[in-house]
Design an enzyme around this catalytic site. Structure first.
Site, short mmCIF file in Angstrom:
data_model
loop_
_atom_site.label_atom_id
_atom_site.label_comp_id
_atom_site.label_asym_id
_atom_site.label_seq_id
_atom_site.Cartn_x
_atom_site.Cartn_y
_atom_site.Cartn_z
N GLY A 1 -32.78 11.91 -1.09
CA GLY A 1 -32.57 10.82 -2.02
C GLY A 1 -33.32 9.55 -1.71
CB ALA A 2 -35.36 8.39 1.14
CE LYS B 1 -37.79 13.42 1.47
NZ LYS B 1 -36.48 12.79 1.16
CE1 TYR C 1 -26.42 19.09 -0.84
CE2 TYR C 1 -28.20 20.61 -1.35
CZ TYR C 1 -27.77 19.39 -0.89
OH TYR C 1 -28.68 18.44 -0.49
CD GLN D 1 -32.53 23.76 7.60
OE1 GLN D 1 -31.78 23.07 6.92
NE2 GLN D 1 -33.77 23.39 7.83
CG ASP E 1 -42.22 16.20 -1.60
OD1 ASP E 1 -42.49 17.14 -0.85
OD2 ASP E 1 -41.48 16.33 -2.61
NE ARG F 1 -33.50 3.97 -3.94
CZ ARG F 1 -34.67 3.51 -3.53
NH1 ARG F 1 -35.57 4.34 -3.04
NH2 ARG F 1 -34.95 2.22 -3.60
CB ALA G 1 -25.07 8.74 -7.73
#
Length: 218
Positions: free
Chosen positions: A18-19, A21, A51, A62, A85, A147, A149
């Site tokens: 959410g940053a 990228k 999730y 992973q 990204d 972000r 959300a």
């Protein structure tokens, strides 16, 4: 600001879920005339399953990410002008968090680390060994959650999911430590609490800062 062709560099983005990228990757690639490497969510058949049931799917997720990020960084390091990204360099952080959360066994963690070591040895044999610049998008957990959300992926939302909030808190709490140990390339930190590239002035400031940094490193 348009600086097509001004800088030839391999740039990788790093930061919390959410940053921003992907947005930064598009901004930088468009401005510098770079090829953009995006981590596709739509093609990932495991992510949403993770999730819903992290203990069942963490190891598979992973390994999936490790494979796709290895493929991307190999392609990127064959050229001189691209933006990723997310990269293989922070992949182990997510795996470590899943292990600490109890989502992966000792045997799975050992298997992952052995595979990662093999892949990093392969990268050491590339003509270009590492990126030219890593950009760390650092921000508070509140900014990251807002972000997440805003982009609205249902499976990423924390409402009525205390376990997912704890996962985000755990991951966020480890990011600065991971960054402090990163040593593959020069770095640049952008404070996403203070900068929003949806605003043109902020976007122009970010691009100028990146170009200045690359010119300084040249």
């Amino acid at each position: 600001m348009k600086s097509k062709g001004a800088c030839q560099a391999v740039i990788v983005l790093a930061g919390m879920i959410g940053a921003g990228k992907s947005s930064y990757t598009k901004l930088i690639a468009d401005a510098l005339g770079s090829e953009a490497f995006f981590e596709s969510v739509d093609d990932n058949r495991i992510l949403e399953k993770f999730y819903h049931d992290p203990e069942r799917w963490a190891f598979a997720l992973q390994i999936y990410f490790l494979n796709t990020r290895f493929r991307s960084i190999k392609a990127a390091l064959k050229h001189q002008n691209n933006v990723l990204d997310r990269s293989i360099y922070e992949d182990a952080l997510f795996t470590r968090i899943n292990y600490e959360e109890g989502n992966m066994s000792d045997a799975e963690m050992d298997t992952y680390l052995d595979l990662l070591d093999n892949m990093m040895e392969e990268l050491d044999g590339m003509p270009k060994k590492s990126p030219d610049l890593l950009i760390y998008l650092r921000g508070s957990l509140d900014t990251v959650l807002s972000r997440i959300a805003k982009r609205g992926r249902d499976f990423e939302q924390i409402e009525n999911n205390s376990d997912l909030l704890e996962y985000y808190q755990h991951l966020h709490g480890q990011y600065d430590h991971w960054f402090s140990s990163y040593d593959k390339s020069p770095t640049l930190v952008i404070d996403i609490d203070e900068i929003d590239i949806e605003h043109k002035a902020d976007a122009d400031f970010v691009l100028k800062t990146i170009v200045d940094k690359l010119e300084h490193l040249a």
